[in-house]
Design a protein around this motif. Structure first.
Motif, PDB file in Angstrom:
ATOM      1  N   PHE A  69       0.828  -1.204   0.000  1.00  0.00           N
ATOM      2  CA  PHE A  69       0.000   0.000   0.000  1.00  0.00           C
ATOM      3  C   PHE A  69       0.865   1.257   0.000  1.00  0.00           C
ATOM      4  O   PHE A  69       0.579   2.227  -0.692  1.00  0.00           O
ATOM      5  N   LYS A  70       1.939   1.243   0.799  1.00  0.00           N
ATOM      6  CA  LYS A  70       2.823   2.412   0.912  1.00  0.00           C
ATOM      7  C   LYS A  70       3.564   2.704  -0.386  1.00  0.00           C
ATOM      8  O   LYS A  70       3.847   3.855  -0.692  1.00  0.00           O
ATOM      9  N   THR A  71       3.911   1.654  -1.128  1.00  0.00           N
ATOM     10  CA  THR A  71       4.708   1.830  -2.346  1.00  0.00           C
ATOM     11  C   THR A  71       3.877   1.819  -3.614  1.00  0.00           C
ATOM     12  O   THR A  71       4.373   2.164  -4.683  1.00  0.00           O
ATOM     13  N   GLY A  72       2.619   1.376  -3.539  1.00  0.00           N
ATOM     14  CA  GLY A  72       1.777   1.296  -4.720  1.00  0.00           C
ATOM     15  C   GLY A  72       2.086   0.090  -5.598  1.00  0.00           C
ATOM     16  O   GLY A  72       1.729   0.077  -6.770  1.00  0.00           O
ATOM     17  N   HIS A  73       2.735  -0.949  -5.024  1.00  0.00           N
ATOM     18  CA  HIS A  73       3.088  -2.146  -5.796  1.00  0.00           C
ATOM     19  C   HIS A  73       2.207  -3.323  -5.390  1.00  0.00           C
ATOM     20  O   HIS A  73       1.874  -3.486  -4.214  1.00  0.00           O
ATOM     21  N   ALA A  74       1.857  -4.129  -6.384  1.00  0.00           N
ATOM     22  CA  ALA A  74       0.951  -5.249  -6.162  1.00  0.00           C
ATOM     23  C   ALA A  74       1.596  -6.387  -5.377  1.00  0.00           C
ATOM     24  O   ALA A  74       0.915  -7.090  -4.642  1.00  0.00           O
ATOM     25  N   VAL A  75       2.889  -6.594  -5.527  1.00  0.00           N
ATOM     26  CA  VAL A  75       3.569  -7.698  -4.859  1.00  0.00           C
ATOM     27  C   VAL A  75       4.325  -7.154  -3.647  1.00  0.00           C
ATOM     28  O   VAL A  75       5.095  -6.209  -3.761  1.00  0.00           O
ATOM     29  N   ASN A  76       4.111  -7.776  -2.494  1.00  0.00           N
ATOM     30  CA  ASN A  76       4.766  -7.384  -1.252  1.00  0.00           C
ATOM     31  C   ASN A  76       5.856  -8.407  -0.935  1.00  0.00           C
ATOM     32  O   ASN A  76       5.558  -9.495  -0.452  1.00  0.00           O
ATOM     33  N   PRO A  77       7.134  -8.066  -1.155  1.00  0.00           N
ATOM     34  CA  PRO A  77       8.208  -9.036  -0.940  1.00  0.00           C
ATOM     35  C   PRO A  77       8.598  -9.242   0.519  1.00  0.00           C
ATOM     36  O   PRO A  77       9.395 -10.135   0.820  1.00  0.00           O
ATOM     37  N   VAL A  78       8.059  -8.451   1.435  1.00  0.00           N
ATOM     38  CA  VAL A  78       8.396  -8.619   2.851  1.00  0.00           C
ATOM     39  C   VAL A  78       7.196  -9.090   3.670  1.00  0.00           C
ATOM     40  O   VAL A  78       7.220  -9.037   4.897  1.00  0.00           O
ATOM     41  N   GLU A  79       6.177  -9.581   2.989  1.00  0.00           N
ATOM     42  CA  GLU A  79       5.039 -10.171   3.694  1.00  0.00           C
ATOM     43  C   GLU A  79       5.442 -11.532   4.264  1.00  0.00           C
ATOM     44  O   GLU A  79       5.152 -11.854   5.401  1.00  0.00           O
TER      45      GLU A  79
END
Length: 135
Positions: A69-79
């Motif tokens: 959400f913070k970066t506007g990217h669909a993939v979250n690599p630190v989830e």
């Protein structure tokens, strides 16, 4: 399109504890070179530890469920972590993924100043990173 395994990344609520485990139990060493300059003002400022067996790095990143959400990217690599490959031609990789119909999130230099990163999912939902070092 040459890819080489660069690192495996784990996400943790307690980076220091996991770092100590890998250093103490597996006797891994701190990474002293080939660490990207972090872009902490672009959406992810969590703690990260960088360790290695001398060949392949392990990155331990502070879990952040909101970084997408913070970066506007669909993939979250630190989830939940990811596996990362390095390439010498990120444009060729993206063209190849486009031709295969694989959707990816082009992070560019959002997280690492010297690395152009893309992230995408394999068929089972595992996150894959491919990055190119930009000099």
């Amino acid at each position: 399109m040459k890819l080489t395994l660069h690192h495996v990344s784990f996400s943790s609520e307690n980076v220091a504890r996991l770092d100590a485990f890998y250093r103490d139990v597996l006797q891994l060493d701190a990474v002293t070179e080939d660490i990207p300059k972090r872009e902490v003002n672009k959406g992810y400022a969590g703690d990260i530890a960088f360790i290695t067996d001398g060949e392949i790095q392990t990155h331990i990143a502070q879990k952040d469920l909101t970084v997408g959400f913070k970066t506007g990217h669909a993939v979250n690599p630190v989830e939940r972590g990811h596996i990362a490959y390095r390439t010498d031609n990120i444009q060729e990789v993206m063209a190849h993924l486009d031709a295969k119909g694989i959707q990816y999130s082009d992070w560019g230099h959002t997280a690492a100043a010297e690395w152009h990163q893309i992230f995408f999912y394999d068929p089972d939902g595992n996150v894959i990173e491919i990055h190119q070092v930009d000099t």
